[in-house]
Design an enzyme around this catalytic site. Structure first.
Site, PDB file in Angstrom:
ATOM      1  N   ALA A  54       0.832  -1.207   0.000  1.00 17.77           N
ATOM      2  CA  ALA A  54       0.000   0.000   0.000  1.00 17.77           C
ATOM      3  C   ALA A  54       0.867   1.258   0.000  1.00 17.77           C
ATOM      4  O   ALA A  54       0.711   2.142   0.857  1.00 17.77           O
ATOM      5  CB  ALA A  54      -1.003  -0.005   1.152  1.00 17.77           C
ATOM      6  N   HIS A  55       1.818   1.290  -0.914  1.00 23.09           N
ATOM      7  CA  HIS A  55       2.634   2.482  -1.092  1.00 23.09           C
ATOM      8  C   HIS A  55       3.306   2.421  -2.459  1.00 23.09           C
ATOM      9  O   HIS A  55       3.249   1.396  -3.146  1.00 23.09           O
ATOM     10  CB  HIS A  55       3.680   2.605   0.034  1.00 23.09           C
ATOM     11  CG  HIS A  55       4.694   1.513   0.061  1.00 23.09           C
ATOM     12  ND1 HIS A  55       4.697   0.504   0.993  1.00 23.09           N
ATOM     13  CD2 HIS A  55       5.751   1.262  -0.747  1.00 23.09           C
ATOM     14  CE1 HIS A  55       5.704  -0.314   0.770  1.00 23.09           C
ATOM     15  NE2 HIS A  55       6.356   0.119  -0.293  1.00 23.09           N
ATOM     16  N   ALA A  56       3.943   3.536  -2.824  1.00 23.26           N
ATOM     17  CA  ALA A  56       4.774   3.588  -4.033  1.00 23.26           C
ATOM     18  C   ALA A  56       6.096   4.239  -3.633  1.00 23.26           C
ATOM     19  O   ALA A  56       6.199   4.855  -2.566  1.00 23.26           O
ATOM     20  CB  ALA A  56       4.086   4.408  -5.126  1.00 23.26           C
ATOM     21  N   ARG A 101       1.842  -0.508  -5.072  1.00 22.22           N
ATOM     22  CA  ARG A 101       1.702  -1.962  -4.940  1.00 22.22           C
ATOM     23  C   ARG A 101       0.945  -2.335  -3.678  1.00 22.22           C
ATOM     24  O   ARG A 101       1.121  -1.712  -2.632  1.00 22.22           O
ATOM     25  CB  ARG A 101       3.067  -2.675  -4.984  1.00 22.22           C
ATOM     26  CG  ARG A 101       3.863  -2.809  -3.705  1.00 22.22           C
ATOM     27  CD  ARG A 101       4.429  -1.496  -3.184  1.00 22.22           C
ATOM     28  NE  ARG A 101       5.120  -0.723  -4.196  1.00 22.22           N
ATOM     29  CZ  ARG A 101       6.401  -0.903  -4.513  1.00 22.22           C
ATOM     30  NH1 ARG A 101       7.125  -1.759  -3.828  1.00 22.22           N
ATOM     31  NH2 ARG A 101       6.965  -0.159  -5.428  1.00 22.22           N
TER      32      ARG A 101
END
Ligand code: TYD
Length: 140
Positions: A54-56, A101
């Site tokens: 839950a980040h990029a 992702r």
């Protein structure tokens, strides 16, 4: 890599050196994968039903491998999404910078091995999805 897309990400088939004593997969930075490796980390003991990611990242290249077990990685470039199930220790998913992702469906005993192009840097993370979308859609 602000304008990267999920099509810049791909499964890399790694070498598998068969041996009756057990198989071996080597990975050389800059040769088997398109970046030099500055860091590795691994994720394990993930409880059933939990999600990670839950980040990029803005600059980071990563190769993600299911060293054991399986899990699903859903990539998202702000326009398109694609899910990859990793379950073979001789395959890695190359994730380029600028891709959101989500990781889930971890099997019991799953070990996620990550090879990364940079040292850990909290400032390289985008953790807010709407900030990520603004970043992808801005033209600076
Ligand atoms: P994070 O990257 O958010 O995990 P995931 O995306 O897999 O859910 O990292 C979780 C915590 O671990 C966070 O506090 C930062 C820390 N961390 C490090 O200190 N070094 C590292 O190399 C990584 C990947 C994380």
């Amino acid at each position: 890599m602000k304008h990267s897309t999920i099509h810049d990400c791909k499964i890399i088939d790694l070498r598998k050196i068969h041996d009756p004593r057990g198989n071996l997969t080597p990975i050389e930075g800059g040769a088997d994968i398109p970046f030099l490796i500055k860091r590795i980390y691994y994720l394990y003991d993930v409880p059933s039903g939990e999600s990670r990611g839950a980040h990029a990242h803005k600059q980071l290249y990563q190769l993600i491998i299911a060293a054991n077990g399986s899990f699903t990685i859903t990539l998202n470039d702000g326009k398109n999404k694609k899910a990859f199930t990793l379950n073979r220790p001789y395959q890695g998913l190359l994730i380029v910078p600028g891709i959101w992702r989500d990781l889930d469906d971890f099997s019991s005993g799953a070990v996620l091995l990550c090879l990364a192009s940079e040292h850990y840097d909290a400032a390289d993370y985008m953790r807010n999805y709407y900030d990520f979308l603004s970043y992808k859609n801005s033209n600076e």
